[in-house]
Design an enzyme around this catalytic site. Sequence first.
Site, PDB file in Angstrom:
ATOM      1  N   LYS A 133       0.842  -1.208   0.000  1.00  0.00           N
ATOM      2  CA  LYS A 133       0.000   0.000   0.000  1.00  0.00           C
ATOM      3  C   LYS A 133       0.878   1.259   0.000  1.00  0.00           C
ATOM      4  O   LYS A 133       0.607   2.222  -0.727  1.00  0.00           O
ATOM      5  CB  LYS A 133      -0.938  -0.009   1.214  1.00  0.00           C
ATOM      6  CG  LYS A 133      -2.010  -1.094   1.115  1.00  0.00           C
ATOM      7  CD  LYS A 133      -3.013  -0.986   2.239  1.00  0.00           C
ATOM      8  CE  LYS A 133      -3.869  -2.233   2.385  1.00  0.00           C
ATOM      9  NZ  LYS A 133      -4.551  -2.669   1.173  1.00  0.00           N
TER      10      LYS A 133
ATOM     11  N   SER B  35     -11.591  -8.230   6.404  1.00  0.00           N
ATOM     12  CA  SER B  35     -12.776  -9.080   6.253  1.00  0.00           C
ATOM     13  C   SER B  35     -13.893  -8.356   5.511  1.00  0.00           C
ATOM     14  O   SER B  35     -13.937  -7.118   5.465  1.00  0.00           O
ATOM     15  CB  SER B  35     -13.271  -9.505   7.630  1.00  0.00           C
ATOM     16  OG  SER B  35     -13.720  -8.358   8.329  1.00  0.00           O
TER      17      SER B  35
ATOM     18  N   GLU C 180      -5.696  -3.939  -7.056  1.00  0.00           N
ATOM     19  CA  GLU C 180      -4.425  -3.298  -6.750  1.00  0.00           C
ATOM     20  C   GLU C 180      -3.377  -3.978  -7.634  1.00  0.00           C
ATOM     21  O   GLU C 180      -3.674  -4.953  -8.310  1.00  0.00           O
ATOM     22  CB  GLU C 180      -4.091  -3.448  -5.261  1.00  0.00           C
ATOM     23  CG  GLU C 180      -5.182  -2.809  -4.389  1.00  0.00           C
ATOM     24  CD  GLU C 180      -4.681  -2.095  -3.158  1.00  0.00           C
ATOM     25  OE1 GLU C 180      -3.898  -2.709  -2.421  1.00  0.00           O
ATOM     26  OE2 GLU C 180      -5.076  -0.940  -2.934  1.00  0.00           O
TER      27      GLU C 180
ATOM     28  N   GLU D 210      -9.877  -5.316  -0.522  1.00  0.00           N
ATOM     29  CA  GLU D 210      -9.294  -6.653  -0.721  1.00  0.00           C
ATOM     30  C   GLU D 210      -9.802  -7.496   0.437  1.00  0.00           C
ATOM     31  O   GLU D 210      -9.354  -7.327   1.575  1.00  0.00           O
ATOM     32  CB  GLU D 210      -7.762  -6.593  -0.688  1.00  0.00           C
ATOM     33  CG  GLU D 210      -7.134  -5.700  -1.754  1.00  0.00           C
ATOM     34  CD  GLU D 210      -7.138  -6.321  -3.142  1.00  0.00           C
ATOM     35  OE1 GLU D 210      -7.644  -7.448  -3.301  1.00  0.00           O
ATOM     36  OE2 GLU D 210      -6.658  -5.655  -4.067  1.00  0.00           O
TER      37      GLU D 210
ATOM     38  N   CYS E 270      -5.476 -14.899   2.460  1.00  0.00           N
ATOM     39  CA  CYS E 270      -6.768 -14.667   1.791  1.00  0.00           C
ATOM     40  C   CYS E 270      -6.923 -15.628   0.633  1.00  0.00           C
ATOM     41  O   CYS E 270      -7.989 -16.184   0.405  1.00  0.00           O
ATOM     42  CB  CYS E 270      -6.866 -13.213   1.338  1.00  0.00           C
ATOM     43  SG  CYS E 270      -5.462 -12.671   0.354  1.00  0.00           S
TER      44      CYS E 270
ATOM     45  N   THR F 116     -16.009  -5.866   7.741  1.00  0.00           N
ATOM     46  CA  THR F 116     -15.379  -4.554   7.942  1.00  0.00           C
ATOM     47  C   THR F 116     -15.357  -3.792   6.622  1.00  0.00           C
ATOM     48  O   THR F 116     -15.549  -2.574   6.598  1.00  0.00           O
ATOM     49  CB  THR F 116     -13.952  -4.714   8.504  1.00  0.00           C
ATOM     50  OG1 THR F 116     -13.995  -5.619   9.599  1.00  0.00           O
ATOM     51  CG2 THR F 116     -13.397  -3.396   8.987  1.00  0.00           C
TER      52      THR F 116
ATOM     53  N   LYS G 234      -2.925   2.407   8.991  1.00  0.00           N
ATOM     54  CA  LYS G 234      -3.275   1.832  10.300  1.00  0.00           C
ATOM     55  C   LYS G 234      -3.159   0.311  10.254  1.00  0.00           C
ATOM     56  O   LYS G 234      -3.921  -0.345   9.558  1.00  0.00           O
ATOM     57  CB  LYS G 234      -4.722   2.203  10.658  1.00  0.00           C
ATOM     58  CG  LYS G 234      -5.086   1.769  12.069  1.00  0.00           C
ATOM     59  CD  LYS G 234      -6.579   1.620  12.270  1.00  0.00           C
ATOM     60  CE  LYS G 234      -7.062   0.242  11.969  1.00  0.00           C
ATOM     61  NZ  LYS G 234      -6.568  -0.813  12.861  1.00  0.00           N
TER      62      LYS G 234
END
Length: 476
Positions: free
Chosen positions: A161, A227, A457, A248, A282, A230, A175
């Site tokens: 990221k 998840s 991404e 993602e 994942c 979220t 975060k």
Amino acid sequence: MQARSKPIPNYGHLIDGAVSDGEAQMVVISPATEKPVATVPDATRSELRYALAAADKAFASWSETDFAFRRECLFKFAEAVRRNEDEIAEALTREQGKPLAQARGEIAKAMAAVEKFTAIEIEPQIIRDTAEDRIELHYRPLGVVAGITPWNFPVILAAQKIAQALYTGNTMVLKPSPYTPVATLLLGKASIGAIPPGVLNIVSGGNALGAWLTSAPEVRKISFTGSGRTGQAVLKSAAANFARVTLELGGNDAAIVLPDADIDKAVPKIFAAAFNNAGQICMAIKRLYVHADIYHAVVARMAAMADAIQLGDGMDPESDMGPVQNRPQYQKLLGILDHTRRWTEGRIVAGGHVLERPGYFLRPTIVADIAEGSRLVDEEPFGPILPIIRFDDVDDAIRRANASDFGLSGSVWTADTERGAELANRLDVGTAWVNRHGGADAERPFGGAKTSGIGREHGLLGLHSYMEPLSLHVGK
Ligand code: NAD
């Protein structure tokens, strides 16, 4: 006389180019010992405001720099992380649980990815150029990007990221998961001197911090990995400010093994794709469909590989696999195991039990003779438990693989790679493989279909998602 215990280390936020202690602290627990391994800041709203203000201010100058300059800064960052690999790898193992060699591998891959992202050229596109007019498509930085990461690959996901957001001219507030913040905070510390102050800010805190961050008006884009539940909350927060979003999310990847597959070659790769990182990936194989002709042979070999795994503390060089990362996840897995025993025909052919010691240690578990309609097959376990499902007809296997709300990735295993590619192309997923499964290349767009995500991404497509397209139409 009382034994004096070693004080646990404390790590700070990175805000505006400096490491600072938070007003409040939270404790990070080792999944291998269930003991505290570190304290980190539990960010307050005002600490987050400082970080956002720093990122907002730094955007003005950072977005004016060119790709070459930003590439150079990110290279320096990667070098600094490599210089600190010992400290970061040890922190990662202690907080996340994975064996130390795998923590080192994660850091090496993460820094290689940082370099690879910056090798991708981003140029304006000429859409039309005639005697009458010219149309160009330009891509411009967005502003402050919020990055939010989960606990399974804290370093690689953060680094990807950071690289994508900064290379494309944005600034960032990142975060990490409250379960695994330490290695990410150390990435922040390593960035000092390589990346100008305010361009990258890393703040640790609980889930509330995530919600504050995603609803902040300064945030122009949110890159979220975690998840589905979220992810939905993040989408709602983003709506308030029209922030761009990439999600993602989870997966329940199927691998389909055809009768002509080379089992000697395939089984070790399939096993690794299902059980690396204790299955907490994942895009791990989470449903293994095997043709009836080779079913028993594959089950036996997979079970033998599971039995041979040395499960233990990641700091012990003998360990091949570490614990499950946190207690709620461990309890979820034990619940799935209990359901499998009570309510399914499934046969546990390897593992199926925990270690009698502190920590969240579940033996790699393989369940044969199980089918859809069970929690183990229908849900995403995200841990070291794999169902092996028998099929007779490949069209039926594809249909069953696709009969899932998830659509992250999937694979087909066969000696006939052309046919394999045709079949893999029928999977409703973001990434389909033949004779391999897993891994994310910097060059290849990555993301999920259906509930496994929104957007992509990586690759040029991914980098463009960190930018605002501008169509420039010039009349002649
Ligand atoms: P999670 O959704 O519980 O947490 C992810 C992050 O979101 C954490 O940093 C958390 O603090 C933060 N968060 C929690 N509530 C928030 C809110 N309301 N607003 C904003 N942020 C909030 O996920 P997890 O348990 O940490 O991770 C496991 C999941 O992540 C699995 O489903 C896994 O498949 C998925 N995952 C996906 C990918 C991918 O690339 N597709 C990669 C790794 C993990």
